[in-house]
Design a protein around this motif. Sequence first.
Motif, PDB file in Angstrom:
ATOM      1  N   ILE A 128       0.951  -1.135  -0.091  1.00 55.08           N
ATOM      2  CA  ILE A 128      -0.067   0.029  -0.060  1.00 55.08           C
ATOM      3  C   ILE A 128       0.942   1.139   0.072  1.00 55.08           C
ATOM      4  N   PHE A 129       0.344   2.191  -0.963  1.00 56.81           N
ATOM      5  CA  PHE A 129       1.225   3.481  -0.934  1.00 56.81           C
ATOM      6  C   PHE A 129       0.118   4.681  -0.836  1.00 56.81           C
ATOM      7  N   LEU A 130       0.758   5.690  -0.170  1.00 56.23           N
ATOM      8  CA  LEU A 130      -0.009   6.710   0.107  1.00 56.23           C
ATOM      9  C   LEU A 130       0.362   8.143  -0.701  1.00 56.23           C
ATOM     10  N   LYS A 131      -0.548   8.692  -1.522  1.00 59.73           N
ATOM     11  CA  LYS A 131       0.052   9.835  -2.002  1.00 59.73           C
ATOM     12  C   LYS A 131      -0.359  10.959  -1.033  1.00 59.73           C
ATOM     13  N   ARG A 132       0.343  11.715  -0.447  1.00 57.31           N
ATOM     14  CA  ARG A 132       0.220  12.375   0.710  1.00 57.31           C
ATOM     15  C   ARG A 132      -0.225  13.942   0.687  1.00 57.31           C
ATOM     16  N   GLU A 133      -1.585  14.076   0.065  1.00 53.41           N
ATOM     17  CA  GLU A 133      -2.186  15.168  -0.059  1.00 53.41           C
ATOM     18  C   GLU A 133      -2.333  15.959   1.584  1.00 53.41           C
ATOM     19  N   ASP A 134      -2.107  14.968   2.295  1.00 54.25           N
ATOM     20  CA  ASP A 134      -2.429  15.444   3.624  1.00 54.25           C
ATOM     21  C   ASP A 134      -1.549  16.441   4.273  1.00 54.25           C
ATOM     22  N   LEU A 135      -0.346  16.381   3.523  1.00 54.39           N
ATOM     23  CA  LEU A 135       0.790  17.231   3.888  1.00 54.39           C
ATOM     24  C   LEU A 135       0.870  18.606   3.406  1.00 54.39           C
ATOM     25  N   ASN A 136      -0.081  18.798   2.513  1.00 57.19           N
ATOM     26  CA  ASN A 136      -0.287  20.243   1.799  1.00 57.19           C
ATOM     27  C   ASN A 136      -0.566  21.264   2.795  1.00 57.19           C
ATOM     28  N   HIS A 137      -0.187  22.420   2.740  1.00 56.79           N
ATOM     29  CA  HIS A 137      -0.441  23.795   3.370  1.00 56.79           C
ATOM     30  C   HIS A 137      -2.253  23.616   3.491  1.00 56.79           C
ATOM     31  N   THR A 138      -2.866  23.582   4.543  1.00 55.55           N
ATOM     32  CA  THR A 138      -4.230  23.626   5.038  1.00 55.55           C
ATOM     33  C   THR A 138      -4.522  22.119   5.177  1.00 55.55           C
ATOM     34  N   GLY A 139      -3.752  21.202   4.796  1.00 52.02           N
ATOM     35  CA  GLY A 139      -3.989  19.849   5.272  1.00 52.02           C
ATOM     36  C   GLY A 139      -4.756  18.902   4.318  1.00 52.02           C
ATOM     37  N   ALA A 140      -5.135  19.448   3.073  1.00 50.98           N
ATOM     38  CA  ALA A 140      -5.676  18.667   2.148  1.00 50.98           C
ATOM     39  C   ALA A 140      -5.677  19.026   0.696  1.00 50.98           C
ATOM     40  N   HIS A 141      -6.334  18.218  -0.160  1.00 50.40           N
ATOM     41  CA  HIS A 141      -6.182  18.338  -1.703  1.00 50.40           C
ATOM     42  C   HIS A 141      -6.886  19.712  -2.111  1.00 50.40           C
ATOM     43  N   LYS A 142      -7.693  20.374  -1.109  1.00 51.30           N
ATOM     44  CA  LYS A 142      -8.409  21.176  -1.890  1.00 51.30           C
ATOM     45  C   LYS A 142      -7.928  22.786  -2.185  1.00 51.30           C
ATOM     46  N   ILE A 143      -6.633  22.866  -1.409  1.00 54.89           N
ATOM     47  CA  ILE A 143      -5.835  23.971  -1.828  1.00 54.89           C
ATOM     48  C   ILE A 143      -5.357  24.065  -3.284  1.00 54.89           C
ATOM     49  N   ASN A 144      -5.526  22.917  -3.860  1.00 50.81           N
ATOM     50  CA  ASN A 144      -4.985  22.823  -5.271  1.00 50.81           C
ATOM     51  C   ASN A 144      -5.923  23.489  -6.295  1.00 50.81           C
ATOM     52  N   HIS A 145      -7.235  23.219  -6.005  1.00 48.05           N
ATOM     53  CA  HIS A 145      -8.185  24.153  -6.949  1.00 48.05           C
ATOM     54  C   HIS A 145      -8.559  25.581  -6.431  1.00 48.05           C
ATOM     55  N   CYS A 146      -8.366  25.688  -4.864  1.00 48.40           N
ATOM     56  CA  CYS A 146      -8.856  26.876  -4.634  1.00 48.40           C
ATOM     57  C   CYS A 146      -7.785  28.052  -4.896  1.00 48.40           C
ATOM     58  N   LEU A 147      -6.242  27.704  -5.052  1.00 46.87           N
ATOM     59  CA  LEU A 147      -5.398  28.473  -5.309  1.00 46.87           C
ATOM     60  C   LEU A 147      -5.667  29.019  -6.866  1.00 46.87           C
ATOM     61  N   GLY A 148      -5.928  27.816  -7.611  1.00 46.32           N
ATOM     62  CA  GLY A 148      -6.433  28.136  -9.109  1.00 46.32           C
ATOM     63  C   GLY A 148      -7.679  29.199  -9.147  1.00 46.32           C
ATOM     64  N   GLU A 149      -8.441  28.754  -8.386  1.00 49.22           N
ATOM     65  CA  GLU A 149      -9.777  29.711  -8.555  1.00 49.22           C
ATOM     66  C   GLU A 149      -9.615  31.065  -7.911  1.00 49.22           C
ATOM     67  N   ALA A 150      -8.668  31.364  -7.165  1.00 43.00           N
ATOM     68  CA  ALA A 150      -8.437  32.555  -6.322  1.00 43.00           C
ATOM     69  C   ALA A 150      -7.660  33.261  -7.556  1.00 43.00           C
ATOM     70  N   LEU A 151      -6.541  32.661  -8.114  1.00 46.48           N
ATOM     71  CA  LEU A 151      -5.769  33.339  -8.935  1.00 46.48           C
ATOM     72  C   LEU A 151      -6.523  33.892 -10.368  1.00 46.48           C
ATOM     73  N   LEU A 152      -7.636  32.885 -10.822  1.00 50.44           N
ATOM     74  CA  LEU A 152      -8.268  33.125 -11.919  1.00 50.44           C
ATOM     75  C   LEU A 152      -9.324  34.594 -11.478  1.00 50.44           C
ATOM     76  N   ALA A 153      -9.865  34.394 -10.120  1.00 50.18           N
ATOM     77  CA  ALA A 153     -10.588  35.589  -9.747  1.00 50.18           C
ATOM     78  C   ALA A 153      -9.741  36.833 -10.071  1.00 50.18           C
ATOM     79  N   LYS A 154      -8.629  36.839  -9.542  1.00 52.44           N
ATOM     80  CA  LYS A 154      -7.673  38.016  -9.494  1.00 52.44           C
ATOM     81  C   LYS A 154      -7.546  38.719 -11.149  1.00 52.44           C
ATOM     82  N   PHE A 155      -7.209  37.671 -11.678  1.00 51.06           N
ATOM     83  CA  PHE A 155      -7.033  37.663 -13.194  1.00 51.06           C
ATOM     84  C   PHE A 155      -8.201  38.481 -13.875  1.00 51.06           C
TER      85      PHE A 155
END
Length: 400
Positions: free
Chosen positions: A81-108
């Motif tokens: 068993i192998f774990l892709k460690r999205e739990d180690l991201n800043h804020t503790g989950a995978h959701k920061i991946n799309h939130c950064l994208g969406e926030a940047l898009l909002a800015k642009f």
Amino acid sequence: MSKFDFAPMPDTDGFFGNYGGQILPPELIKVMNDINQAYEEICKTEAFQNELMQLNQDYVGRPSPIYHAKRLSDKLGGAQIFLKREDLNHTGAHKINHCLGEALLAKFMGKKKVIAETGAGQHGVALATACALVGIPCEIHMGQVDIEKEHPNVTKMKILGCKLVPVTRGTATLKDAVDSAFEEYLKNPDEFIYAIGSVVGPHPFPKMVRDFQSIIGREARQQFNDRHGKNPDIITACVGGGSNAIGLFTAFLNDDEVKIVGVEPAGLGLDTDKHSATMTLGKPSQIHGMKCYVLETEDGEPMPVHSIASGLDYPGVGPQHCYLKDIKRVEYDSVTDDECLSAFMTLSQVEGIIPALESAHAVAWAMRVAPTLDKDKTILINLSGRGDKDADYVAEKLGL
Ligand SMILES: *Cc1c(COP(=O)(O)O)cnc(C)c1O
């Protein structure tokens, strides 16, 4: 050559086969098409790509590692068993991946406010974080039931400076929060932007959120191949709306040898009305601006769904998952609240990793299947988030 070809999905109307689209009044279709056009232009620019890449690296901490859970594998006595460690991201989950994208898009795009719903509070915290970073006001709608269950995330959102709107209507959970947030958005869709928390909602959101999340699978495929010279035999992830799952799956869709499994919450059991197994027991219908599988009551209303993991209790599911199920590229299975709790405790005590209750569903599925496989087989689990937010709830539930 793969027998599948996924590159052009969705089509220009936002359909994955029969699913997705824009089930909206004409004026809103125009708003969504404007977002789509801005996204298609902006995401191709070097300025956007460089800023996102740099933030992923220096701010989120990407790439997230893949960890071989040796003790857990030994204990189960079968597949590795192998774990892709999205739990180690800043804020503790995978959701920061799309939130950064969406926030940047909002800015642009020059938007004045970012609006969203949240279930477990993970999307809210990740979005409030990204908005603080980018410097845009943020308003989060959250069900009262979830507010009481997920207190640490509620506090964090306030500290991060977002406006928190409690939602008491209906079952006061995720679905009602979506309705409430959408109403606020409709007051001024030109100046506001809705940042959906998963691969759901009208086109282009299932596509955009997938694109931002697919960094998980691109990294994982490269990392696993660098280390082992081949792909994992099985990859798996929990499915609520389906963003962490599609994020992992996308890079592997054309690798026919890789078995792909999405894991849904069976709650108290599939034979009760307390579950949220949309892909397993739902029917093609529509919800929140898209066509997808939906869990409905006899009179065609969305069912009040249940899961021990707040982030998974949603009666719809991302349209691309529906398509992948129908063409049989991805299998969907489910695990109960009890199996989830047991996996939560096992991973904590055997590996020293406390998973989110959402992610523990995928761990539970792997624990069920690993003992039936040879020791040279490999299962890669997307560990979508960490369990700090769930620790008090689990302790109370188990009387610790
Ligand atoms: C929100 C959440 C999920 C469920 O959302 P998906 O869109 O299905 O990924 C899963 N895991 C964690 C840790 C979450 O916060």
